[in-house]
Design a protein around this motif. Structure first.
Motif, PDB file in Angstrom:
ATOM      1  N   ALA A   1      39.435  29.308  34.253  1.00  0.00           N
ATOM      2  CA  ALA A   1      40.148  28.324  35.053  1.00  0.00           C
ATOM      3  C   ALA A   1      41.503  28.080  34.427  1.00  0.00           C
ATOM      4  O   ALA A   1      41.716  28.385  33.261  1.00  0.00           O
ATOM      5  N   VAL A   2      42.400  27.569  35.258  1.00  0.00           N
ATOM      6  CA  VAL A   2      43.726  27.240  34.749  1.00  0.00           C
ATOM      7  C   VAL A   2      43.840  25.726  34.706  1.00  0.00           C
ATOM      8  O   VAL A   2      43.534  25.051  35.686  1.00  0.00           O
ATOM      9  N   ILE A   3      44.248  25.206  33.561  1.00  0.00           N
ATOM     10  CA  ILE A   3      44.505  23.780  33.478  1.00  0.00           C
ATOM     11  C   ILE A   3      45.992  23.597  33.196  1.00  0.00           C
ATOM     12  O   ILE A   3      46.555  24.285  32.342  1.00  0.00           O
TER      13      ILE A   3
ATOM     14  N   ALA B   1      50.053  39.294  24.684  1.00  0.00           N
ATOM     15  CA  ALA B   1      48.994  38.334  24.371  1.00  0.00           C
ATOM     16  C   ALA B   1      47.634  38.862  24.816  1.00  0.00           C
ATOM     17  O   ALA B   1      46.642  38.708  24.105  1.00  0.00           O
ATOM     18  N   ILE B   2      47.572  39.509  25.998  1.00  0.00           N
ATOM     19  CA  ILE B   2      46.249  39.941  26.461  1.00  0.00           C
ATOM     20  C   ILE B   2      45.824  41.252  25.812  1.00  0.00           C
ATOM     21  O   ILE B   2      44.669  41.644  25.923  1.00  0.00           O
ATOM     22  N   ALA B   3      46.742  41.901  25.088  1.00  0.00           N
ATOM     23  CA  ALA B   3      46.377  43.165  24.445  1.00  0.00           C
ATOM     24  C   ALA B   3      45.291  42.983  23.396  1.00  0.00           C
ATOM     25  O   ALA B   3      44.548  43.910  23.103  1.00  0.00           O
TER      26      ALA B   3
ATOM     27  N   GLU C   1      40.272  34.884  24.458  1.00  0.00           N
ATOM     28  CA  GLU C   1      39.445  34.139  25.399  1.00  0.00           C
ATOM     29  C   GLU C   1      40.284  33.123  26.151  1.00  0.00           C
ATOM     30  O   GLU C   1      40.010  32.807  27.300  1.00  0.00           O
ATOM     31  N   VAL C   2      41.285  32.601  25.429  1.00  0.00           N
ATOM     32  CA  VAL C   2      42.132  31.563  26.009  1.00  0.00           C
ATOM     33  C   VAL C   2      43.581  32.007  25.863  1.00  0.00           C
ATOM     34  O   VAL C   2      43.949  32.607  24.855  1.00  0.00           O
TER      35      VAL C   2
ATOM     36  N   LEU D   1      44.808  36.591  36.132  1.00  0.00           N
ATOM     37  CA  LEU D   1      44.267  36.544  34.771  1.00  0.00           C
ATOM     38  C   LEU D   1      43.118  35.551  34.661  1.00  0.00           C
ATOM     39  O   LEU D   1      42.265  35.664  33.794  1.00  0.00           O
ATOM     40  N   ARG D   2      43.118  34.572  35.556  1.00  0.00           N
ATOM     41  CA  ARG D   2      42.079  33.552  35.532  1.00  0.00           C
ATOM     42  C   ARG D   2      40.681  34.183  35.627  1.00  0.00           C
ATOM     43  O   ARG D   2      39.710  33.616  35.141  1.00  0.00           O
ATOM     44  N   GLN D   3      40.589  35.352  36.248  1.00  0.00           N
ATOM     45  CA  GLN D   3      39.281  36.019  36.365  1.00  0.00           C
ATOM     46  C   GLN D   3      38.659  36.235  34.991  1.00  0.00           C
ATOM     47  O   GLN D   3      37.447  36.183  34.827  1.00  0.00           O
ATOM     48  N   ASN D   4      39.512  36.515  33.990  1.00  0.00           N
ATOM     49  CA  ASN D   4      38.989  36.897  32.678  1.00  0.00           C
ATOM     50  C   ASN D   4      39.263  35.906  31.558  1.00  0.00           C
ATOM     51  O   ASN D   4      38.632  35.967  30.523  1.00  0.00           O
ATOM     52  N   TYR D   5      40.234  35.059  31.768  1.00  0.00           N
ATOM     53  CA  TYR D   5      40.638  34.191  30.663  1.00  0.00           C
ATOM     54  C   TYR D   5      40.690  32.743  31.106  1.00  0.00           C
ATOM     55  O   TYR D   5      40.856  32.455  32.282  1.00  0.00           O
TER      56      TYR D   5
END
Ligand SMILES: Nc1ncnc2c1ncn2[C@@H]1O[C@H](COP(=O)(O)OP(=O)(O)OP(=O)(O)O)[C@@H](O)[C@H]1O
Ligand SMILES: [Mg+2]
Lengths: 296, 433
Positions: free
Chosen positions: A75-77, A206-208, A212-213, A238-242
């Motif tokens: 989720a995105v906060i 960052a995603i490399a 998790e966050v 990206l919300r699908q995975n992080y």
């Protein structure tokens, strides 16, 4: 919408009406007893990170006051609030970036998957591999595009050989929607890209390391609307995975990309709730003033 | 827009226009001051170079005299065994004198003969010996050799001795003049390139003195300085700038480093004398000790410039590295240091250039002694170029004047090579973004 507010007297504490505090307490999940003045529900069912009664001081300055908040998985906060209210400071607590500031002191507890990240045993290097960060100003390393992405996997030893590393670089760039644009010039300097491309490069970087966050501090503030729209789409994917925590001054952006929104004011977390509730039906007067632009 | 505001705008425009001319004039004036200052600087540099080179280029040339030398077997190797020791120790001076006497058979009186022999440098016999040792088959034959003339002959030929002053005020008397003129008329006198100036060590005889000893001394000293001060300075700067917590202690250290950079260099010489020579018992006059002393002197400069270079690295790079999970050491080694390296190299080269020109602290540790041998190791006695310049400048012989300027030219060339190396290195680092 201007986000500047005339700095109010820092000694004035925000007075939250009693009735609303009671309402907030009612909202909290049965069983979880969280002492907080925050209006709305600070906890979520599936939290990847939890912050409890976090206080941050910069020397004498009390920058974050008693903030409790959960970060939900997938989720995105969005963290919103006037300038200087402690959004960045709180965000930087989540991957201990405040450790690099000598004067900063953090109290309270923050957990990642149930483990306190401020505990002595917690390794900061490992933590930052799990909680990635994207900064306000795109800050690619002054190295090639390839090296920018490969740096994280390399220092954390994530790729066994060159082929694996190439693979990581490609998938990360692809996830960040940059692969098609740069695949022919991976050896060009990352600093030679446009601002929006640089920011997507930073996201890819960052995603490399497969965190998790992902923490994002005003990631679009230096970008034009088209580049911003691309990044927003990217965040949504990206919300699908992080789990993503994003600080933004752009109300529309918060409304577009986030599922939950937290409103900070003078270091306090005033209200948190589902994004559409916060924007359509804020329960705290300060939140309402802010989102309706009555500040400054 | 109302009439009034329009009128106001118009007058503002006029005021701006009026002021504009003044502003441009001021700008032009300022620019011309700048150009004048630069031109003046260049003029001084050009003047300096002109005066040094015009005085010094002759140091690379020397007067030679052509003579037929006979390698007489009875003088070199009377018993004909060609034993190396015999060849080595033979009296070659006699051969040179013989060659001179053959040219001037009329000179027989002892005093005159001594004067005649004095036309040639004392180094002439070593040339003859070298020929024989190189090929002993030359014994018994004759050969035409260019032999180095003595320095006062050289000065005369180069025009530094005035023939018109009375004989008793000249260092060359009329009879010597006659001989030299006769040799010149026979085309036996020539000013030729003198490799010895570059390959020889110092000597009391000006015509034999060379800068090689001082060049090697400077090289050794600077190598010691570079290999100690650069790593130590960079490490200290990195620690102070990137790792040390700001507190009283680091503040005191910082103030002290800044103060040390301003300490007169001779004080470091005294410190070196007391510490390295008297306490640790290291040899006097050695490049090792010179390098240590100059390290003390250059360290503050290198630390200060390296810290400035580190400060100039944008903090966003550090944040990016930390955000990726780099440890502080990784952040510094992978990102900060490469970016700061060009600036650090600039600092190092400034420090090295200063160390190269330094003489005062080296006088204190005995690098001012007369040393004829070219140093081969870090602990051989040596001198350095600026001290060599000083030594030659204070020598009474006229022939040392051109050598002084020649040594300065070598010093400048040394400096240029060093700077070129630094510029090259810096551009290498900059290209790696
Ligand atoms: N390194 C620091 N040292 C001292 N005080 C700091 C430091 N960083 C932030 N602060 C102070 O802490 C308070 C919160 O700052 P923070 O950067 O978290 O605000 P913010 O909500 O992110 O503001 P903005 O929206 O302008 O980015 C501010 O009053 C700020 O002055
Ligand atoms: Mg901020």
């Amino acid at each position: 919408m201007s986000t500047e507010i005339a700095p109010t007297d820092p000694n004035v504490r925000i007075r939250v009406p009693r009735a609303r505090v009671a309402a907030a307490a009612d909202d909290s999940q049965p069983g979880s007893k969280i002492e907080t003045k925050t209006v709305g529900q600070v906890t979520v069912a599936d939290a990847v990170m939890t912050a409890r009664r976090v206080n941050v001081h910069y020397g004498e300055k009390h920058a974050v006051k008693d903030v409790s908040l959960d970060i939900g998985r997938n989720a995105v906060i969005a963290l919103i609030g006037p300038s200087g209210c402690g959004k960045s400071t709180f965000l930087r607590c989540l991957n201990r970036m405040n450790d690099t500031i000598d004067s900063a002191r953090v109290d309270g507890s923050i957990t990642l998957d149930g483990v306190d990240i401020y505990e002595k045993r917690q390794d900061v290097v490992q933590l930052r591999a799990r909680v990635g960060m994207v900064f306000q100003k795109p800050n690619p390393f002054p190295k090639s595009i390839y090296e920018n992405i490969a740096y994280g996997p390399r220092i954390h030893g994530l790729a066994a050989n060159r082929a694996e590393l190439d693979e990581v670089v490609q998938t990360s760039l692809a996830k960040a929607g940059l692969w098609e644009e740069v695949k022919d010039r991976l050896d060009h300097p990352g600093t030679g890209l446009s601002g929006g491309q640089q920011q997507r490069l930073c996201i890819a970087r960052a995603i490399a390391v497969d965190p998790e966050v992902i923490l994002m501090d005003e990631p679009c503030s230096a970008l034009d609307p088209i580049a911003t729209a691309r990044i927003e789409d990217l965040i949504d994917e990206l919300r699908q995975n992080y789990a993503i925590v994003i600080v933004t001054h752009n109300m529309q952006q918060a409304a577009r990309v986030s599922q939950r929104t937290a409103y900070f004011h003078l270091g306090e977390l005033v209200e948190v709730g589902a994004t559409n509730q916060i924007f359509t039906n804020p329960r705290h007067r300060l939140t309402e003033d802010y989102i309706t632009g009555r500040f400054g | 827009m109302s009439e009034a505001t329009q009128a106001r705008a118009r007058t503002s425009q006029q005021k701006v226009a009026a002021g504009l001319k003044r502003r441009y004039r001021a700008e032009l004036r300022f620019r011309s001051y700048g150009i004048a200052a630069v031109a003046l600087g260049l003029l001084f540099v050009a003047f300096l170079f002109f005066s040094i080179i015009s005085k010094g280029y002759t140091a690379f040339e020397q007067t030679f005299v052509r003579l037929e030398v006979s390698y007489a077997a009875d003088k070199i190797d009377p018993d004909g065994k060609r034993a190396p020791a015999d060849l080595e120790g033979a009296n070659y001076e006699a051969l040179v004198r013989q060659a001179l006497r053959e040219r001037f058979p009329e000179v027989t009186e002892r005093g005159d003969l001594r004067k005649l022999y004095g036309l040639l440098s004392g180094s002439a016999e070593t040339v003859v010996r070298a020929r024989v040792l190189a090929d002993p088959n030359r014994i018994g034959s004759r050969e035409t050799l260019w032999l180095m003339a003595d320095d006062h002959v050289d000065m005369l030929v180069k025009g530094h001795i005035d023939r018109n002053v009375p004989e008793d005020e000249r260092s060359i008397d009329d009879r010597e003049l006659g001989w030299i003129d006769r040799l010149t008329a026979e085309h036996r006198v020539e000013v030729r390139f003198n490799p010895k100036f570059l390959t020889g060590g110092d000597s009391r005889e000006p015509e034999q003195a060379g800068v090689r000893g001082a060049v090697m001394g400077s090289l050794f000293t600077l190598l010691v300085t570079l290999f100690l001060s650069f790593p130590i300075g960079v490490a200290a700067a990195v620690y102070l700038e990137e790792f040390a917590k700001r507190n009283r202690l680091t503040d005191i250290i910082e103030v002290n480093i800044n103060n040390l950079a301003a300490v007169p260099s001779i004080v470091f010489g005294l410190l070196g004398l007391a510490m390295f020579i008297q306490f640790f018992g290291l040899p006097r006059s050695a490049p090792l000790v010179g390098g240590l002393v100059l390290t003390l002197m250059t360290l503050p400069t290198i630390i200060i410039t390296s810290r400035a270079a580190l400060k100039a690295v944008p903090p966003s790079i550090r944040e990016a590295a930390f955000g990726m999970g780099a440890s502080p050491v990784q952040a510094v080694l992978h990102h900060v240091l490469p970016l700061a390296m060009p600036g650090m190299l600039t600092g190092a080269i400034i420090g090295m250039a200063r160390a190269l020109g330094e003489s005062a602290p080296l006088l204190m540790i005995g690098m001012v002694a007369f040393i004829a041998d070219v140093p081969k190791t870090l602990s051989d006695p040596a001198t350095v170029l600026p001290v060599q310049v000083y030594l030659w400048a204070s020598s009474p012989e006229r022939a040392f004047v051109e050598r002084t300027s020649g040594a300065i030219m070598v010093l400048l060339a040394f400096l240029l090579v060093m700077n070129a190396a630094a510029v090259f290195l810096r551009s290498r680092f900059e290209r790696r973004w």
